[in-house]
Structure formats: C-alpha cells, structure tokens
Design an enzyme around this catalytic site. Sequence first.
Site, PDB file in Angstrom:
ATOM      1  N   ASP A  29      -5.695   8.484  -9.895  1.00  0.00           N
ATOM      2  CA  ASP A  29      -4.450   7.920 -10.032  1.00  0.00           C
ATOM      3  C   ASP A  29      -4.056   8.348  -8.393  1.00  0.00           C
ATOM      4  OD1 ASP A  29      -5.321   7.484 -12.917  1.00  0.00           O
ATOM      5  OD2 ASP A  29      -3.458   9.466 -13.718  1.00  0.00           O
ATOM      6  N   HIS A  80       1.520   3.250 -11.852  1.00  0.00           N
ATOM      7  CA  HIS A  80       1.453   4.023 -12.333  1.00  0.00           C
ATOM      8  C   HIS A  80       3.097   4.806 -12.208  1.00  0.00           C
ATOM      9  CE1 HIS A  80       0.301   8.890 -12.965  1.00  0.00           C
ATOM     10  NE2 HIS A  80      -0.364   9.052 -12.217  1.00  0.00           N
ATOM     11  N   HIS A 174      -8.631  11.770  -9.568  1.00  0.00           N
ATOM     12  CA  HIS A 174      -7.674  11.683  -8.938  1.00  0.00           C
ATOM     13  C   HIS A 174      -7.976  11.205  -7.113  1.00  0.00           C
ATOM     14  CE1 HIS A 174      -5.850  13.747 -12.150  1.00  0.00           C
ATOM     15  NE2 HIS A 174      -4.393  13.154 -11.658  1.00  0.00           N
TER      16      HIS A 174
HETATM   17 ZN   LIG Z   1      -0.945  10.789 -11.600  1.00  0.00          ZN
END
Ligand SMILES: [Zn+2]
Length: 206
Positions: A29, A80, A174
């Site tokens: 992400d 996202h 991430h």
């Molecule tokens: Zn995020």
Amino acid sequence: MRCDARILQLLFPSVLFTTTAAGIHLTFDDGPHPTATPAVLNILRERNIQATFFFLGQNVQQYPDIARQVATEGHDIGNHSYSHTNLLFKDEAFIQKEIIQTEEILESNLGKRTRYFRPPYGYFNLTILNVLKEIGSTCVLWNIDSKDYRSKRQSDMERRVVPHTSNGSIFLFHDNKDTAQKLHTYLPFILDILLGKNFIFKPLQS
Ligand SMILES: [Zn+2]
C-alpha cells in the site's frame, strides 16, 4: 483475527478479507514511492513473485514512471484513494472524488482500470461500498497485517506472519516513507521462509 475476517466476510460478501483462490497474496500500500517501490520490485523480481500494489492517486501523479514500471513487471494495480484521507466520515461526493479521480489517473497513466480498492486505514462503510459497486470495483482488506511500518526485528515479523499463513491469505505490506529504509531487512527474509514452505504467490486477480 482469522475468525473475525470470516464473520466480516459473511456480513460484507462484496469485501475481500481472504480469497478462495489457491495461493497467497502479497499487497503493498501507499506507493508509488521513489525508493521503496523500486526496492520492493527488485526483491520480488529476484524471487519471481507477483503482487498487487494499491497506489495513491497523488503519488501516481508524482511518480508515473515508477507506477508504469510496476505494471510492466506484471504486478496488479489497485486503487488506494487519492490522498489517503480516512473516508469513514466523509460525504458521498468526497468519497466519489477520492476514488474516481484516482481511477482516472491510473487509467491515463497505465492504460487500464483497476478492479480493486483498498480504503485508507482499512476503514469502510456502506457509502464506500456503494460507490465501488457503481464503478464495478471490489473492496479488498487483508487477514495478515505485517505491521511493517513499526516492526524492527525479523523474529517479530516472522511470528506475526508465518504461523498464520494459509492459501487465500492476503498480506498487508507498505511501500512508503516508513518502510523505505528498512524493508530490505524483513521482506526478503519473510518471502524466503514462505517460499521454503512451498507457498505460491499470486496477484489477487489469479
Ligand atoms: Zn495506506
């Protein structure tokens, strides 16, 4: 944690917390990020692993070449939101803008629409799900949180991830400023353990 995911999946059948597809699913992400994303790509390429990257619209505008590189290397791309704002208490117009603007940015840079949306912080509500339904997208959460943004020790990460892994697992990692400096310490280590257990990594689409 896994039980909770199953109950939530019953309550919200349009939301993916885990999948029935064979294989395990890595998700990253917050990218694209100028150093974290290329570092993740190198680690995945060395191991012939395909993942799904949930990009922020504002970061794709800033680093379009990195976004294209991720797609070129065969990884799947998800939405996202544009600015990573918590959408939970925002009105429908704001939510639509965050999601649809990002779809337009992704489409103009990558030449195709996404099929998956991951809400910032994992917070979603029925308004968000309705917007996703209108554009034919699916909300995707996770069932294994690596907590990579705060983990320092390999052993902590291993304990958090490896014993809970099974086919259908969706891992949250991430590629952002919090992980850029340290992802090389845990990501190859964790991936090699899972490869050693003969798990097969697949992007969510498979
Ligand atoms: Zn995020």
